[in-house]
Write an enzyme that holds these catalytic residues in place. Structure first.
Site, short mmCIF file in Angstrom:
data_model
loop_
_atom_site.label_atom_id
_atom_site.label_comp_id
_atom_site.label_asym_id
_atom_site.label_seq_id
_atom_site.Cartn_x
_atom_site.Cartn_y
_atom_site.Cartn_z
N LYS A 108 0.52 -1.38 -0.02
CA LYS A 108 0.15 -0.09 -0.14
C LYS A 108 1.00 0.79 -0.32
O LYS A 108 0.43 2.10 -0.82
CB LYS A 108 -0.70 0.06 1.19
CG LYS A 108 -1.75 1.38 1.34
CD LYS A 108 -2.51 1.27 0.06
CE LYS A 108 -3.24 2.85 0.45
NZ LYS A 108 -4.84 2.89 1.25
N LYS A 176 -0.57 11.12 5.03
CA LYS A 176 0.12 10.23 6.35
C LYS A 176 0.29 9.06 5.79
O LYS A 176 1.48 8.79 6.24
CB LYS A 176 -1.52 10.30 6.94
CG LYS A 176 -1.38 8.97 8.01
CD LYS A 176 -2.00 8.24 8.34
CE LYS A 176 -2.50 7.25 7.29
NZ LYS A 176 -3.50 5.82 6.99
#
Length: 238
Positions: A108, A176
């Site tokens: 990811k 983030k």
């Protein structure tokens, strides 16, 4: 699926957390996008209780979730993955077992690096075309037939031109994810210079009130530096 690494740790191991009631043979599936390093630690702590842990972050955004077309990247034991895969298949179009615990999170992070850098490239290209006096919509149309084509050029390029920056995937969330990438790079003793640039462009957007805009709105940071907005008349025509 929780917002960040500390949230997952609290839910799992905090007071009255999930881990307290685990019995041997259970499987925990975490679909959050969090730190791969912390994920490996969580998986080890769950394994001590005789349970399996799968990290299964997703890509595809709101549209993918609504259409059950997410890309799901899974880390953990193969047998646990095979047991849970029928559930993943209900949510995702592409379900891939990447490797051991933490590998889903690594995939990811890699995905988010590639997406962010491609958004930045599309934004620079269309902004250059616009300020140079070309129609950015026609430039986008022209290059979608060549090597530069991508889903990001197709979807996010259109958003940049039409100024439609509603989420989508929020800038603060992608910021983030890039922080996780840079933290991971430091732990591995490597540099991710272009990722650091993209993270700073997202930070500039956040500083200018764009935290909850779609991540295609990264172009606004570049527009501020260029003194030009995509679709605006070039300086020679003013």
């Amino acid at each position: 699926m929780l917002p960040d690494t500390p949230d997952v740790e609290t839910v799992l191991f905090g007071a009255d957390g999930v881990a307290e009631s685990l019995s041997a043979g259970k499987t925990i599936v975490d679909m959050s996008s969090i730190s791969p390093i912390a994920t490996r630690d969580f998986a080890a702590r769950v394994a001590e209780k005789g349970c399996d842990y799968l990290d299964a972050p997703v890509s595809g955004g709101e549209v993918g979730a609504k259409n059950a077309a997410l890309s799901i990247m899974v880390g953990g034991k193969v047998k646990a993955f095979e047991r849970v895969k029928p559930l993943f298949d209900l949510m995702g179009k592409t379900v891939t077992h990447v490797g051991e615990a933490g590998a889903g999170q690594v995939a990811k992070v890699a995905n988010q690096i590639i997406v962010a850098l491609t958004i930045e490239a599309v934004a620079e290209g269309l902004l250059f075309a616009s300020k140079a006096g070309a129609d950015p919509a026609k430039v986008r149309q022209a290059i979608t037939g060549g090597l530069a084509t991508s889903r990001i050029l197709e979807l996010h390029g259109e958003r940049m031109i039409k100024r439609t920056f509603d989420p989508g995937f929020r800038i603060r969330l992608h910021q983030k994810d890039l922080n996780l990438a840079l933290e991971g790079a430091r732990s591995l003793g490597m540099a991710l210079p272009a990722t650091a640039l993209a993270q700073q462009l997202f930070s500039a957007c956040v500083a200018n009130g764009g935290a909850d805009a779609d991540h295609s709105a990264m172009v606004r940071a570049l527009e501020l530096m260029a003194g030009h907005e995509i679709g605006e008349a070039p300086p020679t025509e003013r």
